[in-house]
Design a protein around this motif. Structure first.
Motif, PDB file in Angstrom:
ATOM      1  N   THR A  25       0.799  -1.217   0.000  1.00 40.92           N
ATOM      2  CA  THR A  25       0.000   0.000   0.000  1.00 40.92           C
ATOM      3  C   THR A  25       0.838   1.276   0.000  1.00 40.92           C
ATOM      4  OG1 THR A  25      -0.213  -0.206   2.411  1.00 40.92           O
ATOM      5  CG2 THR A  25      -2.000  -1.079   1.074  1.00 40.92           C
ATOM      6  N   LEU A  26       2.164   1.159   0.144  1.00 38.02           N
ATOM      7  CA  LEU A  26       3.002   2.350   0.016  1.00 38.02           C
ATOM      8  C   LEU A  26       2.885   2.944  -1.374  1.00 38.02           C
ATOM      9  CD1 LEU A  26       6.364   1.534   1.847  1.00 38.02           C
ATOM     10  CD2 LEU A  26       4.690   3.285   2.453  1.00 38.02           C
ATOM     11  N   CYS A  27       2.680   2.087  -2.377  1.00 38.41           N
ATOM     12  CA  CYS A  27       2.592   2.555  -3.763  1.00 38.41           C
ATOM     13  C   CYS A  27       1.218   2.300  -4.376  1.00 38.41           C
ATOM     14  CB  CYS A  27       3.656   1.877  -4.622  1.00 38.41           C
ATOM     15  SG  CYS A  27       5.339   2.231  -4.108  1.00 38.41           S
ATOM     16  N   HIS A  28       0.639   1.149  -4.067  1.00 37.57           N
ATOM     17  CA  HIS A  28      -0.667   0.814  -4.638  1.00 37.57           C
ATOM     18  C   HIS A  28      -1.764   1.473  -3.803  1.00 37.57           C
ATOM     19  CE1 HIS A  28       0.887  -2.017  -7.614  1.00 37.57           C
ATOM     20  NE2 HIS A  28       1.691  -2.482  -6.671  1.00 37.57           N
ATOM     21  N   ASN A  29      -1.946   2.759  -4.051  1.00 35.37           N
ATOM     22  CA  ASN A  29      -2.932   3.533  -3.312  1.00 35.37           C
ATOM     23  C   ASN A  29      -3.476   4.631  -4.218  1.00 35.37           C
ATOM     24  OD1 ASN A  29      -0.996   5.702  -3.260  1.00 35.37           O
ATOM     25  ND2 ASN A  29      -0.007   4.709  -1.517  1.00 35.37           N
ATOM     26  N   SER A  30      -4.231   5.541  -3.658  1.00 33.13           N
ATOM     27  CA  SER A  30      -4.895   6.581  -4.451  1.00 33.13           C
ATOM     28  C   SER A  30      -3.977   7.713  -4.874  1.00 33.13           C
ATOM     29  CB  SER A  30      -6.067   7.163  -3.652  1.00 33.13           C
ATOM     30  OG  SER A  30      -5.606   7.734  -2.428  1.00 33.13           O
ATOM     31  N   LEU A  31      -2.683   7.672  -4.459  1.00 26.14           N
ATOM     32  CA  LEU A  31      -1.769   8.766  -4.797  1.00 26.14           C
ATOM     33  C   LEU A  31      -1.222   8.674  -6.213  1.00 26.14           C
ATOM     34  CD1 LEU A  31       0.241   9.033  -1.445  1.00 26.14           C
ATOM     35  CD2 LEU A  31      -1.657  10.462  -2.231  1.00 26.14           C
ATOM     36  N   GLY A  32      -1.435   7.551  -6.900  1.00 28.99           N
ATOM     37  CA  GLY A  32      -1.036   7.459  -8.296  1.00 28.99           C
ATOM     38  C   GLY A  32       0.361   6.970  -8.557  1.00 28.99           C
ATOM     39  N   ARG A  33       1.068   6.485  -7.526  1.00 25.28           N
ATOM     40  CA  ARG A  33       2.410   5.941  -7.735  1.00 25.28           C
ATOM     41  C   ARG A  33       2.359   4.631  -8.512  1.00 25.28           C
ATOM     42  NH1 ARG A  33       6.451   9.599  -7.065  1.00 25.28           N
ATOM     43  NH2 ARG A  33       6.269  10.704  -5.095  1.00 25.28           N
ATOM     44  N   ALA A  34       1.294   3.862  -8.256  1.00 23.88           N
ATOM     45  CA  ALA A  34       1.103   2.567  -8.910  1.00 23.88           C
ATOM     46  C   ALA A  34      -0.402   2.324  -8.958  1.00 23.88           C
ATOM     47  CB  ALA A  34       1.814   1.460  -8.128  1.00 23.88           C
ATOM     48  N   PRO A  35      -0.858   1.388  -9.779  1.00 21.49           N
ATOM     49  CA  PRO A  35      -2.307   1.123  -9.838  1.00 21.49           C
ATOM     50  C   PRO A  35      -2.883   0.816  -8.461  1.00 21.49           C
ATOM     51  CG  PRO A  35      -1.165  -0.013 -11.619  1.00 21.49           C
ATOM     52  CD  PRO A  35      -0.095   0.556 -10.735  1.00 21.49           C
ATOM     53  N   ASP A  36      -4.052   1.390  -8.174  1.00 27.11           N
ATOM     54  CA  ASP A  36      -4.703   1.186  -6.888  1.00 27.11           C
ATOM     55  C   ASP A  36      -5.456  -0.145  -6.927  1.00 27.11           C
ATOM     56  OD1 ASP A  36      -5.990   1.285  -4.482  1.00 27.11           O
ATOM     57  OD2 ASP A  36      -6.798   3.304  -4.731  1.00 27.11           O
ATOM     58  N   VAL A  66       2.678  -1.702 -16.489  1.00 28.63           N
ATOM     59  CA  VAL A  66       1.440  -1.038 -16.891  1.00 28.63           C
ATOM     60  C   VAL A  66       1.779   0.345 -17.433  1.00 28.63           C
ATOM     61  CG1 VAL A  66      -0.789  -0.178 -16.088  1.00 28.63           C
ATOM     62  CG2 VAL A  66       0.121  -2.315 -15.168  1.00 28.63           C
ATOM     63  N   ALA A  67       1.183   0.698 -18.556  1.00 32.56           N
ATOM     64  CA  ALA A  67       1.468   1.971 -19.213  1.00 32.56           C
ATOM     65  C   ALA A  67       1.284   3.133 -18.243  1.00 32.56           C
ATOM     66  CB  ALA A  67       0.555   2.145 -20.422  1.00 32.56           C
ATOM     67  N   GLY A  68       2.300   3.978 -18.179  1.00 31.55           N
ATOM     68  CA  GLY A  68       2.250   5.161 -17.333  1.00 31.55           C
ATOM     69  C   GLY A  68       2.834   4.970 -15.949  1.00 31.55           C
ATOM     70  N   PHE A  69       3.254   3.729 -15.639  1.00 36.88           N
ATOM     71  CA  PHE A  69       3.764   3.471 -14.291  1.00 36.88           C
ATOM     72  C   PHE A  69       5.208   2.972 -14.292  1.00 36.88           C
ATOM     73  CE2 PHE A  69      -0.855   3.147 -13.743  1.00 36.88           C
ATOM     74  CZ  PHE A  69      -1.032   4.005 -12.667  1.00 36.88           C
ATOM     75  N   GLY A  70       5.938   3.154 -15.371  1.00 38.02           N
ATOM     76  CA  GLY A  70       7.337   2.765 -15.410  1.00 38.02           C
ATOM     77  C   GLY A  70       8.245   3.846 -14.860  1.00 38.02           C
ATOM     78  N   LYS A  71       9.508   3.505 -14.683  1.00 36.29           N
ATOM     79  CA  LYS A  71      10.481   4.501 -14.253  1.00 36.29           C
ATOM     80  C   LYS A  71      10.587   5.590 -15.311  1.00 36.29           C
ATOM     81  CE  LYS A  71      13.643   2.001 -11.194  1.00 36.29           C
ATOM     82  NZ  LYS A  71      15.060   1.635 -10.955  1.00 36.29           N
ATOM     83  N   LYS A  72      10.808   6.807 -14.858  1.00 36.30           N
ATOM     84  CA  LYS A  72      10.917   7.931 -15.776  1.00 36.30           C
ATOM     85  C   LYS A  72      12.046   7.699 -16.773  1.00 36.30           C
ATOM     86  CE  LYS A  72       9.164  11.315 -12.431  1.00 36.30           C
ATOM     87  NZ  LYS A  72       9.483  12.549 -11.649  1.00 36.30           N
ATOM     88  N   GLY A  73      11.760   7.975 -18.040  1.00 34.32           N
ATOM     89  CA  GLY A  73      12.775   7.865 -19.070  1.00 34.32           C
ATOM     90  C   GLY A  73      12.973   6.469 -19.615  1.00 34.32           C
ATOM     91  N   THR A  74      12.173   5.480 -19.166  1.00 36.01           N
ATOM     92  CA  THR A  74      12.350   4.100 -19.645  1.00 36.01           C
ATOM     93  C   THR A  74      11.257   3.675 -20.617  1.00 36.01           C
ATOM     94  OG1 THR A  74      11.051   3.076 -17.868  1.00 36.01           O
ATOM     95  CG2 THR A  74      13.392   3.485 -17.437  1.00 36.01           C
ATOM     96  N   ASN A  75      10.329   4.600 -20.917  1.00 39.62           N
ATOM     97  CA  ASN A  75       9.225   4.282 -21.818  1.00 39.62           C
ATOM     98  C   ASN A  75       8.449   3.066 -21.310  1.00 39.62           C
ATOM     99  OD1 ASN A  75       7.589   4.717 -24.077  1.00 39.62           O
ATOM    100  ND2 ASN A  75       8.790   3.319 -25.365  1.00 39.62           N
ATOM    101  N   ASP A  76       8.239   3.027 -20.012  1.00 43.12           N
ATOM    102  CA  ASP A  76       7.492   1.950 -19.355  1.00 43.12           C
ATOM    103  C   ASP A  76       8.116   0.573 -19.583  1.00 43.12           C
ATOM    104  OD1 ASP A  76       5.625   3.731 -18.329  1.00 43.12           O
ATOM    105  OD2 ASP A  76       4.348   3.591 -20.093  1.00 43.12           O
ATOM    106  N   ALA A  77       9.434   0.540 -19.697  1.00 41.46           N
ATOM    107  CA  ALA A  77      10.131  -0.739 -19.864  1.00 41.46           C
ATOM    108  C   ALA A  77      10.696  -1.246 -18.543  1.00 41.46           C
ATOM    109  CB  ALA A  77      11.262  -0.593 -20.883  1.00 41.46           C
TER     110      ALA A  77
END
Length: 285
Positions: free
Chosen positions: A62-73, A121-132
């Motif tokens: 839940t540190l990331c999978h929450n409503s803050l948008g870091r990862a899919p809720d 998942v699209a939009g949740f990859g590390k910055k600059g990696t094109n979601d790779a």
């Protein structure tokens, strides 16, 4: 006369530091404890309930999978529909490619835990990696370190949450049953303050968000060369009152607010000592 003034000044500084240190909470470290579970006695409902506790606790999901948008809720979304959509995504090339149903969902969830960069998942990859590349660490390694039975329990919980049939085998049905060693439990109960910063970082889960101890995490701000940007008082405040000043590009209320209650003062000072001398990124490599 000058020597006397220097001596008096040094004593005042030392006494002030000691007074400040004693004002801080002298609370025993309270890291997430290893839950003692009789895995051999678990039925399916017990395994699902254990998985839910791991999801919110030791797994730090839940540190990331929450409503803050870091990862899919994962707790708010239609998980069954999401898994079906991801298995049908042309970018997905895992073991469940072309499959469907609860069994395929189990394979996909296990891959997500052990090989998070296999499909991002699209939009949740590390910055600059094109979601790779996924920012999520492998859960069977530091800093999360879930065992096989624990991962199975989390998968069972997510399958149940999605309204799917739970296909994960119970521990009693597998050849290897992970047992908690009583000696390890006793050691945790009797442990006092940590005596090295690495243990403090592990206990607090810092490496799950910050790139510490070679975790590679970038959910939180980079801490390299921190001592060049902040003095000890500022580092201390950032740990004890993280919302006082939030780094640009990061949300407030993301870092736990109760670290002052989770560690001894000596552990806090060890952590500050460690952060204060972190080298620049190019030297850390």
């Amino acid at each position: 006369m000058t020597l006397l003034r220097i001596t008096v000044f040094s004593l005042v500084v030392l006494l002030s530091y000691t007074l400040f240190a004693n004002i801080l909470p002298q609370v025993q470290s309270d890291p997430p404890e290893e839950e003692e579970v009789d895995v051999a006695a678990l039925d399916q409902a017990g395994q699902i309930a254990w998985g839910e506790r791991l999801f919110h606790g030791k797994g730090t999901c839940t540190l990331c999978h929450n409503s803050l948008g870091r990862a899919p809720d994962l707790l708010a979304m239609d998980l069954a529909a999401a898994i079906e959509e991801r298995l049908a995504d042309p970018r997905y090339a895992g073991e469940a490619e072309g499959a469907a149903g609860a069994g395929a969902a189990e394979v996909y969830l296990r891959e997500s835990l052990l090989l998070p960069s296999a499909y991002v998942v699209a939009g949740f990859g590390k910055k600059g990696t094109n979601d790779a590349v996924s920012p999520m660490p492998k859960v069977d390694g530091a800093p999360v370190s879930l065992g096989e039975d624990e991962m199975n329990a989390v998968i069972a919980f997510l399958q149940d949450k999605a309204g799917l049939e739970v296909t994960v085998a119970l521990p009693s049905e597998t050849a290897d049953i992970a047992q908690t060693e009583p000696e390890a439990e006793e050691e945790v109960e009797e442990a006092g303050p940590a005596t090295d910063p690495e243990t403090v970082i592990d206990n607090l889960g810092c490496a799950g968000c910050h790139d510490l101890l070679e975790s590679g995490a970038d959910i939180g701000p980079a801490l390299t060369a921190l001592g060049e940007r902040m003095d000890r008082a500022e580092i201390r405040r950032a740990i004890l009152d993280p919302n006082a000043e939030v780094a640009e590009g990061y949300e407030s209320d993301f870092m736990p607010q109760d670290y002052g209650e989770q560690m001894w003062v000596s552990e806090l000072e060890l952590l500050i000592d460690y952060l204060e001398i972190l080298p620049p990124a190019e030297q850390a490599q």
